[in-house]
Each structure stands twice: as C-alpha cells, then as structure tokens.
Scaffold this motif. Sequence first.
Motif, PDB file in Angstrom:
ATOM      1  N   CYS A  26       4.535   8.214 -13.329  1.00 39.81           N
ATOM      2  CA  CYS A  26       5.093   7.023 -12.685  1.00 39.81           C
ATOM      3  C   CYS A  26       3.999   6.038 -12.301  1.00 39.81           C
ATOM      4  N   ARG A  27       2.738   6.460 -12.349  1.00 40.65           N
ATOM      5  CA  ARG A  27       1.664   5.499 -12.065  1.00 40.65           C
ATOM      6  C   ARG A  27       1.560   4.448 -13.165  1.00 40.65           C
ATOM      7  N   GLY A  28       2.249   4.659 -14.271  1.00 42.03           N
ATOM      8  CA  GLY A  28       2.273   3.674 -15.352  1.00 42.03           C
ATOM      9  C   GLY A  28       2.830   2.342 -14.900  1.00 42.03           C
ATOM     10  N   LEU A  29       3.507   2.332 -13.740  1.00 45.23           N
ATOM     11  CA  LEU A  29       4.022   1.073 -13.193  1.00 45.23           C
ATOM     12  C   LEU A  29       2.886   0.067 -13.025  1.00 45.23           C
ATOM     13  N   GLU A  30       1.695   0.610 -12.778  1.00 41.85           N
ATOM     14  CA  GLU A  30       0.512  -0.228 -12.604  1.00 41.85           C
ATOM     15  C   GLU A  30       0.287  -1.145 -13.817  1.00 41.85           C
ATOM     16  N   ARG A  31       0.615  -0.647 -15.000  1.00 42.83           N
ATOM     17  CA  ARG A  31       0.355  -1.430 -16.211  1.00 42.83           C
ATOM     18  C   ARG A  31       1.438  -2.461 -16.514  1.00 42.83           C
ATOM     19  N   VAL A  32       2.563  -2.366 -15.801  1.00 39.59           N
ATOM     20  CA  VAL A  32       3.645  -3.318 -16.040  1.00 39.59           C
ATOM     21  C   VAL A  32       3.235  -4.677 -15.512  1.00 39.59           C
ATOM     22  N   SER A  33       3.331  -5.718 -16.341  1.00 31.87           N
ATOM     23  CA  SER A  33       2.915  -7.022 -15.850  1.00 31.87           C
ATOM     24  C   SER A  33       4.133  -7.851 -15.456  1.00 31.87           C
TER      25      SER A  33
ATOM     26  N   ALA B  29      12.502  20.459 -12.789  1.00 28.43           N
ATOM     27  CA  ALA B  29      11.193  20.624 -12.156  1.00 28.43           C
ATOM     28  C   ALA B  29      10.098  20.041 -13.047  1.00 28.43           C
ATOM     29  N   ALA B  30      10.188  20.339 -14.347  1.00 29.37           N
ATOM     30  CA  ALA B  30       9.158  19.848 -15.271  1.00 29.37           C
ATOM     31  C   ALA B  30       9.137  18.326 -15.292  1.00 29.37           C
ATOM     32  N   VAL B  31      10.332  17.710 -15.344  1.00 27.85           N
ATOM     33  CA  VAL B  31      10.377  16.246 -15.394  1.00 27.85           C
ATOM     34  C   VAL B  31       9.789  15.658 -14.114  1.00 27.85           C
ATOM     35  N   LEU B  32      10.120  16.256 -12.966  1.00 25.59           N
ATOM     36  CA  LEU B  32       9.615  15.704 -11.707  1.00 25.59           C
ATOM     37  C   LEU B  32       8.094  15.840 -11.627  1.00 25.59           C
ATOM     38  N   VAL B  33       7.579  16.987 -12.074  1.00 27.42           N
ATOM     39  CA  VAL B  33       6.120  17.173 -12.055  1.00 27.42           C
ATOM     40  C   VAL B  33       5.452  16.143 -12.966  1.00 27.42           C
ATOM     41  N   ALA B  34       6.030  15.979 -14.160  1.00 28.42           N
ATOM     42  CA  ALA B  34       5.459  14.995 -15.090  1.00 28.42           C
ATOM     43  C   ALA B  34       5.560  13.598 -14.497  1.00 28.42           C
ATOM     44  N   ALA B  35       6.704  13.309 -13.856  1.00 26.12           N
ATOM     45  CA  ALA B  35       6.922  11.965 -13.318  1.00 26.12           C
ATOM     46  C   ALA B  35       5.898  11.634 -12.246  1.00 26.12           C
ATOM     47  N   ARG B  36       5.467  12.666 -11.513  1.00 23.96           N
ATOM     48  CA  ARG B  36       4.522  12.429 -10.426  1.00 23.96           C
ATOM     49  C   ARG B  36       3.272  11.715 -10.903  1.00 23.96           C
ATOM     50  N   SER B  37       2.803  12.076 -12.084  1.00 16.96           N
ATOM     51  CA  SER B  37       1.624  11.349 -12.570  1.00 16.96           C
ATOM     52  C   SER B  37       2.030  10.193 -13.490  1.00 16.96           C
TER      53      SER B  37
ATOM     54  N   ALA C  64      16.157  11.668 -13.714  1.00 14.99           N
ATOM     55  CA  ALA C  64      14.701  11.532 -13.584  1.00 14.99           C
ATOM     56  C   ALA C  64      14.096  11.043 -14.899  1.00 14.99           C
ATOM     57  N   ILE C  65      14.620  11.554 -16.024  1.00 19.26           N
ATOM     58  CA  ILE C  65      14.113  11.084 -17.326  1.00 19.26           C
ATOM     59  C   ILE C  65      14.384   9.594 -17.478  1.00 19.26           C
ATOM     60  N   ALA C  66      15.614   9.185 -17.169  1.00 18.53           N
ATOM     61  CA  ALA C  66      15.992   7.773 -17.314  1.00 18.53           C
ATOM     62  C   ALA C  66      15.122   6.896 -16.418  1.00 18.53           C
ATOM     63  N   LEU C  67      14.897   7.352 -15.187  1.00 15.67           N
ATOM     64  CA  LEU C  67      14.095   6.597 -14.236  1.00 15.67           C
ATOM     65  C   LEU C  67      12.664   6.446 -14.741  1.00 15.67           C
ATOM     66  N   LEU C  68      12.162   7.524 -15.325  1.00 14.55           N
ATOM     67  CA  LEU C  68      10.795   7.506 -15.839  1.00 14.55           C
ATOM     68  C   LEU C  68      10.672   6.503 -16.993  1.00 14.55           C
ATOM     69  N   ILE C  69      11.675   6.507 -17.881  1.00 12.83           N
ATOM     70  CA  ILE C  69      11.667   5.544 -18.995  1.00 12.83           C
ATOM     71  C   ILE C  69      11.603   4.131 -18.434  1.00 12.83           C
ATOM     72  N   ASP C  70      12.450   3.850 -17.425  1.00 14.78           N
ATOM     73  CA  ASP C  70      12.519   2.496 -16.894  1.00 14.78           C
ATOM     74  C   ASP C  70      11.265   2.143 -16.101  1.00 14.78           C
TER      75      ASP C  70
ATOM     76  N   PRO D  32       0.832  -1.212   0.000  1.00 16.93           N
ATOM     77  CA  PRO D  32       0.000   0.000   0.000  1.00 16.93           C
ATOM     78  C   PRO D  32       0.863   1.257   0.000  1.00 16.93           C
ATOM     79  N   VAL D  33       1.600   1.451  -1.098  1.00 17.10           N
ATOM     80  CA  VAL D  33       2.530   2.567  -1.198  1.00 17.10           C
ATOM     81  C   VAL D  33       2.325   3.232  -2.556  1.00 17.10           C
ATOM     82  N   PRO D  34       2.216   4.565  -2.606  1.00 17.44           N
ATOM     83  CA  PRO D  34       2.026   5.231  -3.901  1.00 17.44           C
ATOM     84  C   PRO D  34       3.230   5.025  -4.815  1.00 17.44           C
ATOM     85  N   ALA D  35       2.969   4.955  -6.123  1.00 16.59           N
ATOM     86  CA  ALA D  35       4.054   4.774  -7.089  1.00 16.59           C
ATOM     87  C   ALA D  35       5.080   5.897  -6.975  1.00 16.59           C
ATOM     88  N   TRP D  36       4.616   7.063  -6.572  1.00 23.45           N
ATOM     89  CA  TRP D  36       5.503   8.217  -6.481  1.00 23.45           C
ATOM     90  C   TRP D  36       6.539   8.031  -5.370  1.00 23.45           C
TER      91      TRP D  36
END
Lengths: 550, 237
Positions: free
Chosen positions: A542-549, A532-540, A461-467, A405-409
């Motif tokens: 990064c929830r894409g992790l949910e779709r990773v199977s 700042a822009a990358v971190l703001v974008a990443a905040r939402s 942050a960009i690299a982390l978001l890609i992964d 029970p931990v947010p993706a962020w």
Amino acid sequence: MITLLRLQLVASLGLNYLLQPGKRGRKLGVLLFVLLSMAPAYTGFVVLIGRAYGFLAAHNLPFYDLVLTGMHALAQIMILFLGIPILYAALFQANDLSILLPLPLRPAHILAAKLGVAYVLELIAAAILFAPALFFHAHYARPGAVMLGSGALCLLLLPAIPLALCALLCMAVVNVPGIGRSKWVWHLGMMLGALGAAAGMMMFTNSGPQVDLLDLVQAKMQQVAQMGRWIPGSVFAMRALALPGAEGLLNLALYGAAVVGWGVLLLAAGERLYIRPVVRGSGVAARRRRRADPLHAGSFLTTYVRKELACTLKDPAVAMNAVGGYLSVPILLLMYTILKIQTKGQVDVVGQLAQAAHSPLLQRALPFVVVGIALGLSFLGTSSSLFAASYSKDGRRLWLEKTLPVPAWTLFLGKFLFGMGLVTSLNAVTVVVAARVVPLGVGEWLYILLLSEVVIAANGAIALLIDCRRPKVDWKDTVQAVKQNVNVLLAFGATTLTLLLNGMLLAATYRLGLPASTLYAQLLAINGLLLAAVLVAARSLCRGLERVSV
Amino acid sequence: MIEIREARKQYGDQVAVQTLNLQVNDGEIFGFIGPNGAGKTTTIKMTVGMLRPDAGSIRVNGIDVWQEPLLAKQCIGYVPDNPDVYEKLTGLQFIRFVADAYRVPLALRRQRTEELSAAFAMQDALGDLIESYSHGMRQKIVLIAALVHAPRVWMLDEPLVGLDPKASLVLKTMMREHANQGNTVFFSTHILEVAERLCDRVGIIHRGQLVACGSLDQLRTERSETLESIFMEVTEQ
Ligand SMILES: Nc1ncnc2c1ncn2[C@@H]1O[C@H](COP(=O)(O)OP(=O)(O)O)[C@@H](O)[C@H]1O
Ligand SMILES: [Mg+2]
C-alpha cells in the motif's frame, strides 16, 4: 457547429488518447480487453438472430417483417432506457455550460451539440442491436434495394425519437422546483424506473395466449412491436420496414417528418427548459445550513472511517455503486413475487427449493449447497465499487492523504474497516432474509455468514490494493470515478478467480468423498489464509500510494 | 529551514525540475517565482512528500523528507494550488480530520481554529458542507486546516490566487509574523509586486532551472532595477 460537436465528442468519450501516440497502446489494450470479454455474448446474440431467420426460412414461414420490426422496436425501447442516464450526464453533469454560454453561439447550437454526442453514442447501441437483423433480413427475405435503403435510413434515424423523449423528460424533471436537482431523486428514480419497467415488460409479455412454440414466438414479437408502437411516431418506421413499394416510401417520409417534428419541438423546449434556467441562475441547489458540532479530538483511524462514511453514503452515485449487488436482492424478490402471482403459484422457485432441500438426494449434497450459498453471498458482497473505487472516489483529494503525517497502512486499514462494516451489515441482513425462505439449520447459516465474510474480506482487500496502486484521479463527477473505472473490472476479475478456485476445491472435496466438517474447516482455513496473506502483502504494497501523482 | 540538494524530477521524458539546489533559512519568507509550467508546483510537491524526486535529497528542519516522511510532514503546513477537499464534510469536520492526523491537542486546535477562522471571516461557514463553498472559501478552509497544527514550515503554492483583498492582506501579515518568529515561509507566485514587497529572498525558476536566487537587494545590484525587468531578463531565452 461541427467543431463544437467534435469537441464534445472527443471530450465526453475521452478520445484524446487516440490522438496521443504515447498512451495509445495501453489504452487500446484495455479497450481490446473489454471488447474481447464482450465478444462471446454478442456473437451469441447475432447467431440467435441468424437462427431465427434460418428457422423461419426452413419452415417457409412469412414472419420476416415481424422479426425486423420487432428488433426495431426493441432497439428503440433499449435506447429509451439507456438514454436517460446518458442525457442526464451530458446535459446536467458536464459543467461546461459556463464555458460555452459566454461564447458567441446560439443556445440551439449548444443544445444540438450536446444532443449530438448522445445521438452518436445511441446510434452505436442501435447499430449493435438492429444491424444484425437488417443483415439477415437482406440475406433471407431478399427485399429490393429500395427496401434495404429505407431499412438503413430507419437505422440511422432510430435513436431520434426515443432520445427526444428522454431529453424532454430529463429537462422537465430537472425543472421541478425543490427536488428536480437532487442527485438522490435522480439515482433512486432511475433505479426504480428500471425496476418498474422490467416488471411491467415481464407482465406484459407474460400475458396473452400461450399455445405452441411458433405461435408463442409470433405473439412475443407482436407484443414487442406493439410496445414499440407506443413510442409516438415510430409506427411509421415499422410500416416503412414492413410495407413494400410506394406505401412503404410514404411511411418512410412520414417517419422522417416525425423525426424532424420531434427535433424542432426539442430544440424549442430546450431553449426554455435548459438554457434559460441556467442564464437566470435558478439551476443552483439551495444551500443548507447546519449547526456546527463541537471540535473533538480522537484517533485518526476513527476519524478516517467517519470521513469514508460521509464521502460514500452522502454521495448518491458512490453510495449506490458501493451497495452494488445488494440492490439486486429486492429486485429478485420482486421478480419472484410477480412470477408466483402471475402463474398462480405454479412457478414458485423458493417453494420448490424448500421441497428439494428435504429430498434424500440433496441431503447428501447439503454441505455443497451451504458452501454454494456462502460463495454466492461473497460474490454479492464484492461485485461493487465499494473497495475497488475507494481511493478513486477521493480522486484529486488524495493530495491530503499523501501530505498528512499518516502511514499509508492506516489509510488502507481505514478504508478496509469501513468497507467491511458496510458490507457486513448488508450481508447480515441478506442472510437473515434468506434464512426465512431457505430452510437450513442455524448452524449452517452461521457458517454461511462466517465463510462469506472471510471471502468478502479477502476479495475486498485485493480490490482495495488494486485501487491503491492505480487509482483513477482524473474525473469531474464521482459517477466517472465509480462507474467508468477499470479497477472495478479488474477487481471483478480477481473475485471471479478466487471464487473459481473455491469452486474447484469444492469439486475436489466432492470427488474424494470427504465429510462435511472437513470441507467446512478446509474452506474456512484456505480463505482465512488468503485473507491473511493479502493483508500482509498489502501492508508493504500500500506504500505504492506514494507513487500516485495527483 | 528547507534544504534542497540536487533534486531532479521528470514526468516520462519531460524534465520538470533539473538538478535544483536551494536553501531557505529560518526567519525568512522565500518567494518562488517563474512562468507557468516552470516547475514551481513540482518542487513544492517534492518538498511536502507528495512526489518523490528522481534524484537528490530534501530536508525540512534537518529531517530528510523521503527517509523520515512522517516526522518531516509533522512540521510542514501545505496549501496546494487547487483546493480540492472532501465535499461531503463540513468545514469543521474537515479541520478535525486534519487535526486528528497531526494529533493536535484539543486546547490548541480550539484556539487555532477560532483565531484562524476569525481572521479569514469563516466562522459562519464552518458548519456548512464544503460542497456549498465558493472557490475562495475552499482555499480558506484549506489554509485554516494546514495551519491548525502550528507548523514551523509553511509551504504555500500560489496562496493568494482567489482570496479576497482582506483575506489576502491577512495572510500576508501572518506570513510576515510567522517568519519574524524565526520560522520558514516558502511560497510560489507569479505576482511580482507581491514577491517584491513581501519576500526576504526570491528564486526565479525557468524551464525547471533556478536562473536567479538571492535577496532583492542582491539581485538589484547584480542585475537590474526592478524585479519585473530581472524576471524578463532571465526568462528571455
Ligand atoms: N502529472 C504530470 N504529468 C506530466 N507532466 C507534468 C505533470 N505535472 C506537471 N507536468 C509538467 O511539468 C512542468 C512543470 O509543471 P509545474 O511544476 O506544475 O509548473 P508551475 O507550477 O511552475 O506552473 C510543466 O511543463 C508541466 O507540463
Ligand atoms: Mg503551479
């Protein structure tokens, strides 16, 4: 036997997708992208060899054989180096012995199939290096059909002896009691070995007389050929390539005999050094017992950063690839020192740099040097798998992250903070070392540290978001997660892009003749905004992790 | 309590679970059985918040898993079919990691860790790196970590595979006690004897469809005598 070899090939190269129509398109696309990005360098290499032959032809010089044997030797030396990691992976990282041993197969067959895969891989490398030389040789030197035939045979047999040497080395080292199985010994050993070999080759080829260019080329080729001759047995191949008629054929036969001899020796040794220890059960690492530490309670973010620390630094493959570019700092220092000592102080890059820094021309360009160093350091900090394989290295374990029970962020932040902590410490050390050799003011170095940190943070942050959006979860060994990972390439591309943008900004500022303070503030502001822009974008995102199977 | 309404999931064009309706009540052990590839793991993954259903809704203790994921996950203890865990942590570090995520108070996590590791004979191994654990030990450490926050709903994917007979018996007893205290236990298996002896109700899933569901008595009167023959009958086609 053939089935086994084919199975091993398909499994180790991940060729299955070629047989699955659905995924073929995308994977082939990635493959094509990688091939295309390599194409310019390879074309350059082929053209260079063509030029060399053309030059020899134009000046009517009788060195064709030298180039051919030199390239043969070079290819062998390359395979000697490439072979060790490939064989180590094939023999000791693929955990398929437990499946293969119970099958009704002779140990020699299992070993041969595994070596066969490495052979095919190395044959491709050999062809890439040696085939252009053979082609131009045929074109310019016009050897007879017999010579061409023996040239082709030499190409086919090229990987045999170096691979046998690598395999024997791997099997011997693994059997050293106590340390032979330690991954740290292997990873550090491979790095130090490559370092030592590079330094050794540099010293060897730098020694000797250096008169005019032609003599130099000839001397270099002879030196390379000499190194090739140190590989026992391959001297026959070089004679077969150089000598005409019956003598050449005799040497070809001797070469073939040497290859067979090495093969027999290898299979005999493999039975003793590879299969037998597994059957005896001595190939298992000793279990270490630790004191159980007390059960504390704390914030999850801290626990997560600590987990990242353990999972990154305790695994040699992950750790070495995460530290990435910083490994080149001691290598560069070593090369610099060797060059300086060898040329008795004539080639002193840093000394000359220091002199230049005080020249009036560079005084004007000083801000650009400062920014250049900062961008260079940023490149060093992000050209690794630290951020770009952070989710991938967890692989199948991501089920846990997805069901807690931990947010993706929070997870993203944990990975980001850990990565920044590691990079910042390495970056700071590098800056301190660099500050001792490159004479800039304290203020400048502080700015360099600040700007490089901001750029690294944005790119990380960009690299982390890609992964995060597309982690590689299917792997057996962490080496696959951090090395054979497209995300690392993608993140590398993104880093190059942001650095290019920074470079363009720099050029524009130079054109407009703005003062240094404006340049400094501008770059800091723009990269800060990017972060700042990358971190703001990443905040939402990064929830894409949910779709990773997983 | 678990309520699955019209849940559906397909991978590419392969349907793994088609329009599933299922309710598991409090105080109940529910056995989810079916042949390999029937869709058991997919259903469980959708329920624990790992895999979003293509359609339909899933509620755990009245909380929608996909609208309030953090709240719903807080009351679930999940054990996956493959115990893949961070190999570079010790068993105790792993338990702490999970307990921190569920914000388990110190006293409770001490007590639960002691009880559970004693029950599964894992006290001596807690200080070792998980790397050195056998398959069964990894399964035990995942079990301990999944139950450390005293969740009301247990979601166990083939929990008995790989456990030694003693641990297997311990787990079955714990499942019974947990259900008797008014909680929910959902587990998948393909060992029919276990399901027959342990479950209050069973559901049989075949090719992504629930082909039979009810208490054992109900199924016996409606269909045939043993669970085995029922299973063979409904998975025939
Ligand atoms: N990640 C995946 N990608 C594609 N197909 C999958 C994936 N996971 C499961 N499947 C398919 O979905 C079906 C149901 O699988 P699963 O729920 O794991 O079955 P069970 O747990 O009952 O054995 C199977 O046919 C399986 O092949
Ligand atoms: Mg399953």
